[in-house]
Design an enzyme around this catalytic site. Structure first.
Site, PDB file in Angstrom:
ATOM      1  N   GLY A  21       0.610  -1.144  -0.083  1.00  0.00           N
ATOM      2  CA  GLY A  21      -0.053  -0.138  -0.150  1.00  0.00           C
ATOM      3  C   GLY A  21       0.640   1.192  -0.183  1.00  0.00           C
ATOM      4  N   ASN A  22       0.280   2.393   0.385  1.00  0.00           N
ATOM      5  CA  ASN A  22       1.105   3.443   0.307  1.00  0.00           C
ATOM      6  C   ASN A  22       0.441   4.492   1.641  1.00  0.00           C
ATOM      7  OD1 ASN A  22      -0.940   5.555  -0.813  1.00  0.00           O
ATOM      8  ND2 ASN A  22      -0.783   4.096  -2.629  1.00  0.00           N
ATOM      9  N   ARG A  23       1.280   5.774   1.585  1.00  0.00           N
ATOM     10  CA  ARG A  23       0.911   6.549   2.876  1.00  0.00           C
ATOM     11  C   ARG A  23      -0.391   7.460   2.724  1.00  0.00           C
ATOM     12  NH1 ARG A  23       4.912   5.789   6.492  1.00  0.00           N
ATOM     13  NH2 ARG A  23       6.666   5.148   5.644  1.00  0.00           N
ATOM     14  N   SER A  24      -1.233   7.318   1.634  1.00  0.00           N
ATOM     15  CA  SER A  24      -2.347   8.358   1.220  1.00  0.00           C
ATOM     16  C   SER A  24      -3.150   7.961   2.393  1.00  0.00           C
ATOM     17  CB  SER A  24      -2.958   7.957   0.016  1.00  0.00           C
ATOM     18  OG  SER A  24      -4.143   8.632  -0.251  1.00  0.00           O
ATOM     19  N   ALA A  90      -4.099   7.766  -4.512  1.00  0.00           N
ATOM     20  CA  ALA A  90      -2.768   7.420  -4.993  1.00  0.00           C
ATOM     21  C   ALA A  90      -2.864   5.612  -5.201  1.00  0.00           C
ATOM     22  CB  ALA A  90      -1.971   7.463  -3.773  1.00  0.00           C
TER      23      ALA A  90
END
Ligand code: CTP
Length: 218
Positions: A21-24, A90
């Site tokens: 995943g990512n930090r959005s 994102a």
């Protein structure tokens, strides 16, 4: 006016307990959903996993998804009937090539993951955009910001692209504030000061309404 907005990260599963995943956080997309609704629009907010509560405005319909593929399916279903498309998510560019049915057990000292490309939601829908529809994308860049943002605007058929630079303190993922420039197809740039994402959302909605009116009347 009907608006679809993608927001938040996507989670791409690796096994039953892990994902990429990512930090959005989804803050910018959720703020835009609230601002469009406040301006009188019907909003379809398509959100990846986010801790944010659903926007309270009754004109916002929230669809929760997890992966890029699910986000694409939801956005593709809503896009033809929408007047404005906002791609604030994102989206993970790649996903694991294989999703293990059981938890991956620890084995050697290194682990190599094979990834395959995800659908580019904005670019794929961009090719289907009709003349009276209006698309807004985001670009998060660390180098050659204006050139990269301009290239994305053309490649993904955006009418406006909102450029975040990670070089600006207080801009981007996780912050309650953002500092952006907005580029149009003519190469014109509108620069905003650092401000709360909720205030910026209102400014962006105003800009979209003005620019969209210009597109419709020309
Ligand atoms: N986007 C999308 N689907 C993807 C990737 C990106 O809809 N699979 C959208 C984003 O929501 C954003 C815009 O495309 O509006 C640009 O996203 P960004 O991550 O900056 O661009 P990429 O095309 O992924 O390029 P790169 O990661 O190489 O900078």
């Amino acid at each position: 006016m009907r608006v679809i907005i993608t927001a938040g990260p996507t989670y791409e599963p690796l096994d039953p307990v892990r994902f990429l995943g990512n930090r959005s956080t989804g803050k910018m997309g959720y703020a835009l959903a609230a601002a469009f609704a406040a301006a009188g629009a019907q909003v379809d907010l398509i959100s990846g996993p986010s801790a944010l509560p659903a926007p309270a405005h009754p004109a916002v319909q929230l669809t929760r998804v997890e992966t890029a593929a699910e986000m694409y399916a939801a956005a593709a279903a809503g896009a033809p009937a929408a007047d404005v498309w906002v791609f604030a998510a994102a989206v993970a560019d790649y996903r694991p090539a294989h999703v293990a049915a059981e938890k991956i057990k620890k084995a050697g000292d290194t682990l190599t993951l094979e990834l395959v490309k995800n659908v580019d939601i904005a670019a794929t829908l961009g090719h289907t955009k009709r003349a009276e529809q209006f698309a807004v994308g985001f670009a998060l860049e660390t180098t050659n910001e204006l050139a990269h943002a301009q290239e994305k605007l053309h490649r993904k058929n955006f009418d406006l692209v909102v450029l975040n630079s990670l070089r600006d303190a207080g801009a981007g993922f996780g912050h309650d504030t953002n500092k952006v420039s907005v580029l149009d197809r003519a190469g014109q740039v509108v620069t905003f000061e650092l401000m709360a994402k909720t205030d910026l959302a209102g400014e962006l909605v105003r800009l979209v309404l003005v620019r969209r009116a210009a597109v419709i009347t020309t």
